[in-house]
Motif scaffolding. Structure first.
Motif, PDB file in Angstrom:
ATOM      1  N   ILE A 109     -33.909  29.235   0.549  1.00 50.83           N
ATOM      2  CA  ILE A 109     -32.673  29.116  -0.257  1.00 50.83           C
ATOM      3  C   ILE A 109     -32.765  29.934  -1.541  1.00 50.83           C
ATOM      4  O   ILE A 109     -31.735  30.210  -2.157  1.00 50.83           O
ATOM      5  N   TRP A 110     -33.978  30.345  -1.916  1.00 50.89           N
ATOM      6  CA  TRP A 110     -34.102  31.072  -3.201  1.00 50.89           C
ATOM      7  C   TRP A 110     -33.502  32.475  -3.132  1.00 50.89           C
ATOM      8  O   TRP A 110     -33.318  33.118  -4.160  1.00 50.89           O
ATOM      9  N   SER A 142     -36.046  21.717  -9.628  1.00 53.10           N
ATOM     10  CA  SER A 142     -35.981  22.783 -10.634  1.00 53.10           C
ATOM     11  C   SER A 142     -35.328  22.261 -11.914  1.00 53.10           C
ATOM     12  O   SER A 142     -35.833  22.485 -13.028  1.00 53.10           O
ATOM     13  N   ALA A 143     -34.216  21.515 -11.765  1.00 47.93           N
ATOM     14  CA  ALA A 143     -33.524  20.964 -12.946  1.00 47.93           C
ATOM     15  C   ALA A 143     -34.451  20.008 -13.692  1.00 47.93           C
ATOM     16  O   ALA A 143     -34.551  20.054 -14.930  1.00 47.93           O
ATOM     17  N   PHE A 187     -31.108  27.621 -16.280  1.00 43.55           N
ATOM     18  CA  PHE A 187     -30.154  27.258 -15.228  1.00 43.55           C
ATOM     19  C   PHE A 187     -29.426  28.480 -14.672  1.00 43.55           C
ATOM     20  O   PHE A 187     -28.311  28.372 -14.165  1.00 43.55           O
ATOM     21  N   GLY A 188     -30.049  29.636 -14.801  1.00 43.80           N
ATOM     22  CA  GLY A 188     -29.505  30.852 -14.190  1.00 43.80           C
ATOM     23  C   GLY A 188     -28.110  31.168 -14.698  1.00 43.80           C
ATOM     24  O   GLY A 188     -27.873  31.187 -15.910  1.00 43.80           O
ATOM     25  N   ASN A 189     -27.190  31.400 -13.757  1.00 45.27           N
ATOM     26  CA  ASN A 189     -25.814  31.757 -14.129  1.00 45.27           C
ATOM     27  C   ASN A 189     -24.929  30.535 -14.376  1.00 45.27           C
ATOM     28  O   ASN A 189     -23.735  30.688 -14.608  1.00 45.27           O
ATOM     29  N   ALA A 190     -25.500  29.335 -14.298  1.00 42.88           N
ATOM     30  CA  ALA A 190     -24.730  28.131 -14.631  1.00 42.88           C
ATOM     31  C   ALA A 190     -24.506  28.111 -16.138  1.00 42.88           C
ATOM     32  O   ALA A 190     -25.418  28.422 -16.913  1.00 42.88           O
ATOM     33  N   THR A 191     -23.289  27.774 -16.535  1.00 47.48           N
ATOM     34  CA  THR A 191     -22.973  27.819 -17.972  1.00 47.48           C
ATOM     35  C   THR A 191     -22.550  26.467 -18.532  1.00 47.48           C
ATOM     36  O   THR A 191     -22.578  26.258 -19.734  1.00 47.48           O
ATOM     37  N   HIS A 192     -22.117  25.550 -17.664  1.00 47.31           N
ATOM     38  CA  HIS A 192     -21.593  24.283 -18.179  1.00 47.31           C
ATOM     39  C   HIS A 192     -21.505  23.267 -17.058  1.00 47.31           C
ATOM     40  O   HIS A 192     -21.668  23.604 -15.879  1.00 47.31           O
ATOM     41  N   LEU A 245     -27.088  29.545  -7.789  1.00 47.43           N
ATOM     42  CA  LEU A 245     -27.540  28.155  -7.973  1.00 47.43           C
ATOM     43  C   LEU A 245     -27.916  27.922  -9.439  1.00 47.43           C
ATOM     44  O   LEU A 245     -28.225  28.885 -10.157  1.00 47.43           O
ATOM     45  N   PRO A 246     -27.968  26.654  -9.876  1.00 47.69           N
ATOM     46  CA  PRO A 246     -28.358  26.380 -11.276  1.00 47.69           C
ATOM     47  C   PRO A 246     -29.879  26.384 -11.439  1.00 47.69           C
ATOM     48  O   PRO A 246     -30.481  25.370 -11.811  1.00 47.69           O
ATOM     49  N   VAL A 247     -30.485  27.511 -11.101  1.00 47.67           N
ATOM     50  CA  VAL A 247     -31.950  27.637 -11.164  1.00 47.67           C
ATOM     51  C   VAL A 247     -32.296  28.944 -11.881  1.00 47.67           C
ATOM     52  O   VAL A 247     -31.496  29.890 -11.885  1.00 47.67           O
ATOM     53  N   PRO A 248     -33.505  29.035 -12.484  1.00 48.70           N
ATOM     54  CA  PRO A 248     -33.866  30.262 -13.198  1.00 48.70           C
ATOM     55  C   PRO A 248     -34.142  31.415 -12.227  1.00 48.70           C
ATOM     56  O   PRO A 248     -34.424  31.197 -11.044  1.00 48.70           O
ATOM     57  N   ALA A 249     -34.092  32.631 -12.742  1.00 44.10           N
ATOM     58  CA  ALA A 249     -34.280  33.807 -11.895  1.00 44.10           C
ATOM     59  C   ALA A 249     -35.684  33.841 -11.286  1.00 44.10           C
ATOM     60  O   ALA A 249     -35.888  34.404 -10.213  1.00 44.10           O
ATOM     61  N   ASP A 250     -36.669  33.213 -11.964  1.00 40.25           N
ATOM     62  CA  ASP A 250     -38.047  33.240 -11.447  1.00 40.25           C
ATOM     63  C   ASP A 250     -38.370  32.008 -10.585  1.00 40.25           C
ATOM     64  O   ASP A 250     -39.543  31.661 -10.415  1.00 40.25           O
TER      65      ASP A 250
END
Ligand SMILES: Cc1ncc(COP(=O)(O)O)c(C=O)c1O
Length: 425
Positions: free
Chosen positions: A69-70, A133-134, A18-23, A76-81
């Protein structure tokens, strides 16, 4: 509860899923919970949204990213790749300098954010791409939604592209164009005899019963909703990394409006744009205007209504984000207003005639409300204004079908043409 850190992916997920999303954080009581397929607060049942711990993010880093949007993946709550996965790659739609329309309305500077340019021709491709993605990262196998039409198109197309199953539920009285524009992707399209609010209730029941389903706007809604922030990021970037003075946004559930505000706020906090005040305005159709009614009555809660409008994409009588829309417009000094169906049609035609942009009924609502707000003295004609055209008029042809068409039908002869032409010039 302690805040999770970025590397704390939910159980069974890969690090950085979830990338930089933490909670997740409750929008009602502020309680934090871990990332996962959750959408309601365990303390108070309030709606959850995604929280982040952002590292330093620069304009140059974003500008180096893909034209979709990438490029905003770190926000966003998405992975770096994320860009390496199959998606419809929505976003980076035109910000049109609408000079003819500005003159027509008496505005100094007007921009149309034209989201009909997305892969399935509405802003819903943005939110669905983030929800997909989620779903993938959480190991959910079916992409599903209750929809007023555009979301169904976006879910069906995104699932087809990703090679997974989709199930979309729509009210049976939807525009034929929107039904066909979902069914063509070979989704499981189910028409429900009822309003969108009935469809939504059924979807919540199914989500509670079926394992492995991602109802994009139900059980993965916190992630889905973040996709609308990209409208705010793009507007700011396309204006040369600055915010407009005022923005007018169509409102159904209210998610798009609240997330555009979240996007602007984040850009300020991250130092990506200079801090300045901006006003957020909402637009509804009179036949489904529960939030505008609550605003006028000075209420904080929104009483549900039964929709009756040609703006079917905005026909949500019980809007999930209603109170949060009221918060945003009151905090920023904006307003939410509504226009009747005849005004919606007039303004679909006005946008087409002045700017060559054929918006759907939601666009007619938004432009109609923009004009009304100017007439009522609520929008500053000298301030820089953006309005969102969120969908494509080719999906709501019935709205204009009895008003536009050939000027005349003639035989294929020059004299017939000449008679017509001379009589009309
Ligand atoms: C074209 C269009 N514009 C705007 C909206 C409103 O979106 P929200 O539910 O986020 O308020 C919708 C919702 O379906 C839509 O289809």
């Amino acid at each position: 509860m302690t805040t999770a850190v970025a590397s704390d992916a939910p159980a069974g997920c890969r690090p950085g899923a979830f990338g930089n999303a933490t909670h997740l954080i409750c929008r009602a009581c502020g309680a934090k919970s871990p990332l996962g397929p959750f959408y309601a607060c365990l303390e108070c049942f309030g709606p959850l949204e995604v929280g982040y711990e952002y590292p330093e993010i620069t304009r140059e880093q974003i500008e180096r990213g893909p034209k979709s949007i990438w490029r905003y993946a770190p926000l966003l709550p998405v992975p770096a790749d994320i860009a390496s996965f199959r998606s419809t790659d929505p976003g980076f739609t035109r910000l049109v300098d609408a000079r003819n329309l500005a003159d027509d309305l008496g505005l100094r500077q007007l921009w149309v954010k034209d989201d009909s340019g997305n892969p399935t021709h509405s802003f819903k491709d943005r939110v669905v791409a983030v929800a997909l993605s989620a779903a993938r990262e959480l190991g959910l196998q079916v992409l599903a939604c209750p929809s007023t039409g555009n979301l169904a198109n976006a879910v069906a197309a995104a699932a087809a592209r990703a090679g997974i199953r989709s199930v979309v539920l729509v009210p049976s009285n939807l525009e034929q164009q929107k039904i066909l524009a979902s069914a063509v992707y070979d989704t499981t399209l189910i028409a429900i005899e009822g309003t969108y609010d009935d469809v939504n209730k059924l979807a919540s029941e199914i989500a509670g019963e079926e394992d492995g389903w991602a109802f994009v706007n139900v059980n993965v809604r916190p992630y889905y909703a973040e996709g609308s922030k990209t409208l705010a990021y793009e507007i700011a970037e396309q204006l040369g990394w600055r915010l407009p003075d005022q923005v007018v946004i169509p409102v159904a559930s209210g998610s798009q409006l609240t997330k555009i505000d979240k996007g602007f706020t984040e850009l300020i906090k991250l130092g990506l744009v200079e801090e300045k005040p901006y006003k957020v305005f909402g637009a509804q159709a009179t036949g489904c205007s529960p939030i505008a009614q609550a605003y006028r009555a000075g209420h904080d809660v929104v009483a549900p209504v039964k929709p009756d409008t040609i703006a079917k994409s905005l026909a949500i009588g019980n809007p999930a984000d209603g109170p949060y829309v009221l918060d945003v417009i009151r905090r920023t000094g904006g307003k939410i207003a509504d226009v009747d169906d005849a005004t919606v049609v007039t303004n679909i035609r006005r946008l087409a005639r002045t700017e060559g942009i054929f918006g759907e009924t939601a666009g007619g609502v938004t432009l109609g409300v923009t004009a009304k707000l100017i007439n009522d003295g609520d929008l500053d004609p000298n301030a820089e204004t953006v309005f969102i055209n969120s969908g494509d008029g080719l999906k709501t042809l019935d709205a204009v079908a009895d008003q536009v068409g050939p000027k005349i039908t003639i035989p294929p002869r020059y004299d017939a043409f000449e008679d017509f032409w001379k009589g009309n010039n």
